[in-house]
Enzyme design. Sequence first.
Site, PDB file in Angstrom:
ATOM      1  N   CYS A  58     -68.426  21.193   5.722  1.00  0.00           N
ATOM      2  CA  CYS A  58     -68.263  21.794   7.041  1.00  0.00           C
ATOM      3  C   CYS A  58     -68.464  20.770   8.155  1.00  0.00           C
ATOM      4  O   CYS A  58     -68.856  19.635   7.935  1.00  0.00           O
ATOM      5  CB  CYS A  58     -69.241  22.945   7.206  1.00  0.00           C
ATOM      6  SG  CYS A  58     -70.965  22.395   7.310  1.00  0.00           S
ATOM      7  N   ALA A  61     -71.917  19.293   8.414  1.00  0.00           N
ATOM      8  CA  ALA A  61     -72.131  18.260   7.388  1.00  0.00           C
ATOM      9  C   ALA A  61     -71.561  16.922   7.866  1.00  0.00           C
ATOM     10  O   ALA A  61     -72.185  15.879   7.697  1.00  0.00           O
ATOM     11  CB  ALA A  61     -71.481  18.667   6.068  1.00  0.00           C
ATOM     12  N   ARG A  92     -77.083  12.674   0.168  1.00  0.00           N
ATOM     13  CA  ARG A  92     -75.969  11.718   0.179  1.00  0.00           C
ATOM     14  C   ARG A  92     -76.403  10.340  -0.328  1.00  0.00           C
ATOM     15  O   ARG A  92     -75.611   9.460  -0.475  1.00  0.00           O
ATOM     16  CB  ARG A  92     -75.462  11.654   1.619  1.00  0.00           C
ATOM     17  CG  ARG A  92     -74.167  10.937   1.832  1.00  0.00           C
ATOM     18  CD  ARG A  92     -73.582  11.442   3.124  1.00  0.00           C
ATOM     19  NE  ARG A  92     -72.569  10.601   3.691  1.00  0.00           N
ATOM     20  CZ  ARG A  92     -72.754   9.803   4.741  1.00  0.00           C
ATOM     21  NH1 ARG A  92     -73.950   9.710   5.311  1.00  0.00           N
ATOM     22  NH2 ARG A  92     -71.765   9.096   5.231  1.00  0.00           N
ATOM     23  N   HIS A 191     -67.265  14.611  12.420  1.00  0.00           N
ATOM     24  CA  HIS A 191     -67.248  13.165  12.681  1.00  0.00           C
ATOM     25  C   HIS A 191     -66.901  12.919  14.145  1.00  0.00           C
ATOM     26  O   HIS A 191     -67.524  12.120  14.834  1.00  0.00           O
ATOM     27  CB  HIS A 191     -66.183  12.459  11.832  1.00  0.00           C
ATOM     28  CG  HIS A 191     -66.357  12.618  10.359  1.00  0.00           C
ATOM     29  ND1 HIS A 191     -65.299  12.679   9.493  1.00  0.00           N
ATOM     30  CD2 HIS A 191     -67.480  12.730   9.598  1.00  0.00           C
ATOM     31  CE1 HIS A 191     -65.749  12.812   8.257  1.00  0.00           C
ATOM     32  NE2 HIS A 191     -67.065  12.858   8.298  1.00  0.00           N
TER      33      HIS A 191
HETATM   34  S1  CFN Z   1     -67.439  12.567   5.194  1.00  0.00           S
HETATM   35 FE1  CFN Z   1     -66.869  10.434   4.783  1.00  0.00          FE
HETATM   36  S2  CFN Z   1     -67.895   8.894   5.870  1.00  0.00           S
HETATM   37  S3  CFN Z   1     -64.786   9.843   4.646  1.00  0.00           S
HETATM   38 FE2  CFN Z   1     -65.826   9.130   2.868  1.00  0.00          FE
HETATM   39  S4  CFN Z   1     -66.469   7.104   3.266  1.00  0.00           S
HETATM   40 FE3  CFN Z   1     -66.982  10.728   1.260  1.00  0.00          FE
HETATM   41  S5  CFN Z   1     -66.970  12.914   1.503  1.00  0.00           S
HETATM   42 MO1  CFN Z   1     -69.007  12.340   0.779  1.00  0.00          MO
HETATM   43  S6  CFN Z   1     -70.107  11.976   2.726  1.00  0.00           S
HETATM   44 FE4  CFN Z   1     -69.226  10.063   2.138  1.00  0.00          FE
HETATM   45 FE5  CFN Z   1     -68.087   8.445   3.745  1.00  0.00          FE
HETATM   46 FE6  CFN Z   1     -65.976   8.106   5.166  1.00  0.00          FE
HETATM   47 FE7  CFN Z   1     -68.000  12.018   3.168  1.00  0.00          FE
HETATM   48  S7  CFN Z   1     -70.041   8.133   2.781  1.00  0.00           S
HETATM   49  S8  CFN Z   1     -68.712  10.232   0.075  1.00  0.00           S
HETATM   50  S9  CFN Z   1     -65.058   9.618   0.899  1.00  0.00           S
HETATM   51  N1  CFN Z   1     -67.477  10.138   2.989  1.00  0.00           N
HETATM   52  C1  HCA Z   2     -70.756  16.449   2.637  1.00  0.00           C
HETATM   53  C2  HCA Z   2     -71.516  15.319   1.984  1.00  0.00           C
HETATM   54  C3  HCA Z   2     -70.909  14.860   0.703  1.00  0.00           C
HETATM   55  C4  HCA Z   2     -70.968  15.911  -0.381  1.00  0.00           C
HETATM   56  C5  HCA Z   2     -70.821  15.324  -1.725  1.00  0.00           C
HETATM   57  C6  HCA Z   2     -70.395  16.149  -2.872  1.00  0.00           C
HETATM   58  C7  HCA Z   2     -71.692  13.607   0.264  1.00  0.00           C
HETATM   59  O1  HCA Z   2     -69.538  16.411   2.701  1.00  0.00           O
HETATM   60  O2  HCA Z   2     -71.379  17.353   3.088  1.00  0.00           O
HETATM   61  O3  HCA Z   2     -69.680  17.143  -2.740  1.00  0.00           O
HETATM   62  O4  HCA Z   2     -70.751  15.741  -3.980  1.00  0.00           O
HETATM   63  O5  HCA Z   2     -71.100  12.574   0.060  1.00  0.00           O
HETATM   64  O6  HCA Z   2     -72.905  13.714   0.110  1.00  0.00           O
HETATM   65  O7  HCA Z   2     -69.567  14.487   0.913  1.00  0.00           O
END
Ligand code: CFN
Ligand code: HCA
Length: 538
Positions: A58, A61, A92, A191
Site C-alpha cells: 500500500c 508501506a 524489510r 514513494h
Molecule cells: S518499494 Fe521499492 S525501493 S522498487 Fe524495489 S528497489 Fe522492492 S518491493 Mo520490497 S521494499 Fe524494496 Fe526497493 Fe525500489 Fe519495495 S528495497 S524489495 S523491488 N523495493
Molecule cells: C512493502 C515492503 C516489501 C514487502 C516484501 C514482501 C519489502 O512493499 O511493503 O512482500 O516480501 O521489501 O519488505 O516490499
Amino acid sequence: SEKGKMKADIFRDTIMEKYPPKVLKKRKKQFIVREADPEQSIQANVRTVPGIITQRGCCYAGCKGVVLGPTRDIINITHGPIGCGFYSWLTRRNQTRPGDNGENYMTYCFSTDMQDQNIVFGGEKLLRQAVQEAYDIFHPKAIAIFSTCPVGLIGDDVHVIAREMKEQFGDCNVFAFSCEGYKGVSQSAGHHIANNQIFKHVVGTSEEGRTGRYKINLLGEYNIGGDAFVIEELLEKCGITLVSTYSGNSSIDQFASSHTADLNCIMCHRSINYVAGMMETKYGIPWIKVNFIGAEATAKSLRKIAAYFEEPELEKRVEEVIAEEIVGVEAVLEEIRPRTEGKTTMLFVGGSRAHHYQELFKELGMEVLAAGYEFGHRDDYEGRRVLPSIKVDADSRNIEELKVEQDTERYRPRKDESSREELEQQGLSFSSYEGLMPEMENGSFVVDDISHYEMERLILEYRPDVFCAGIKEKFCVQKMGVPMKQLHSYDYGGPYAGFAGAINWYREIDRMVGSKVWGLIGAPWEKNRTLHGRFVAT
Ligand code: CFN
Ligand code: HCA
C-alpha cells in the site's frame, strides 16, 4: 526461439481464458510475451482487479516503510492502528550503523495505537500526545508522522499538528505525510509523497555536507541486507565522496545537505526519481542511473560515474579498483558457473529488482523465463521515457501535495527523450533510461502486477530451478517443490550488491538450484495409491 515464442503465446491464452471478459481485457495488456519489437509496450501502474490476489503493498508501506523507514535519526510515528506500525517495523531488513552520537531509533516501533474511540471522536489529541512524548523522551532532530487509512477517513489534520508542534519545540523538525494506505494503486504513490515532503521540509536546510573532489548522492539504495555498506566501501576506495544515500544508512543531516553534491546516482529509479527531478530543477544537479547489482553492472556503474566527472585521475583509480575486485569474482564464477549454466528462473518483485537481478542471473548463465514488477511504471519496463496517460495518473488521484511538482517537473521533456537504441548509437550513457523489457529474451513472459493464479500456472508449466519474489509467494512456491529466494528481504542473506555481494549471490543460488531436497517434497500418499486409500479411510 520462434517455437518457444509460439508455445508461450498459446500458453498465455490458456491462462487468460479463465478470466471473465472484462478482466481478460485488462490482464492481457499486463501479461505479455516478449517480442523483438523495441517499441513493444505494456500496461502498468493501474488499479488491481479486486479479488485477484495481488502481491502489491500500500501507499503507507511505500512512504513509511520504504523511503523513510531506513533513516535512523528521524522518529517515525505511525498514526493508526498498531498493525500498520508493527508490520512495517524492520521487516524489510534495512540496516544502519549509528554515527558517533549513537542516535538510532530504528530499533523502536512508534505508533499512536489508535482505538475505536479515536475513530469515533478523532485521533488528533492522541497524535499530539505521542509527538510530545517522543520529544520529551528522546529529543530527536526530527519527528515524522505517517497517516494510515483511518486517519484519512476521519480527517485528522496531521499537517497542522506537525506545524504547530514544530513551532512549539523550536529545535525539532516535525513534518507529516498524507500517505493513507488506500491512496493510488500501490506502494508507488507512497514513494512520491515521501519524496515531496522530504524535499520540501529537509533538503537544502544545511550547507554542512561532506567535502571532496567528486561528490555524489546515491538515490534509491535502501541498505537491505547491508547492500549500501558494500557500495559505500567501494565508492570510498575509488575516492568518490558520498554526501547522502536515500535512504539506506542515512541520517537527516545528510538529506539536509544533499543539495551540495555534484551528481545524483539513481539505483532504484522507481522509488526516488522525484527527488532527482526536483534537485535537478532547483539546484541544477544532473542525474544518472546506476546499478550495483551484478559484477558487470557494478563495473559499468563505476565507469559511468567516472565518465561524468571527466577526470583521468578518477578514471584510472576506478579501473584499478575494478581490476582488483574482478579477480575474486571470476575465480568464484569459474567454479560455480558449470553447475548453474542453463538453469532457469522467474522474478517478480517491486519496481526495480526484477530488472536489476537479471544481471546476476546472466553472470551465472541462467535464463530468465518470466519477470515483472508489482508496481513499476511503463518507463521501468520499456526503458524509455513514457509520457503519462490518464491511466498512469490514477496513481496520484486524491493526492493533493503532488499536483504542483508533478506538472512542472515530472514529465518535463528532457534531453534523453530518445530511445535507448538511439542513445547507444550516439555513444551516450548519461541520463539514459534503462528498463526490464530490453533485457529480456524473445518469448519470455513480462507480467505486471502478477496474480497468484497466474504465478501458479507459470510455475506448473515451466518449473523454474529457482523462483524469486516476496514473503507472500514464498511458502506457496516451496510447497510446489520449487526453491524460492526472497528478493525483497533476501531471506536471511545478503549483501548482494557490488563485487563482494555478487560472490555471495553466486554461492547462494548455486546451493539453491543444486539442492536435492525439493524432489522429496511430495507426501507419501501422493505417490502411493494404497497409502492414499488408507489415508482417506481413517
Ligand atoms: S518499494 Fe521499492 S525501493 S522498487 Fe524495489 S528497489 Fe522492492 S518491493 Mo520490497 S521494499 Fe524494496 Fe526497493 Fe525500489 Fe519495495 S528495497 S524489495 S523491488 N523495493
Ligand atoms: C512493502 C515492503 C516489501 C514487502 C516484501 C514482501 C519489502 O512493499 O511493503 O512482500 O516480501 O521489501 O519488505 O516490499
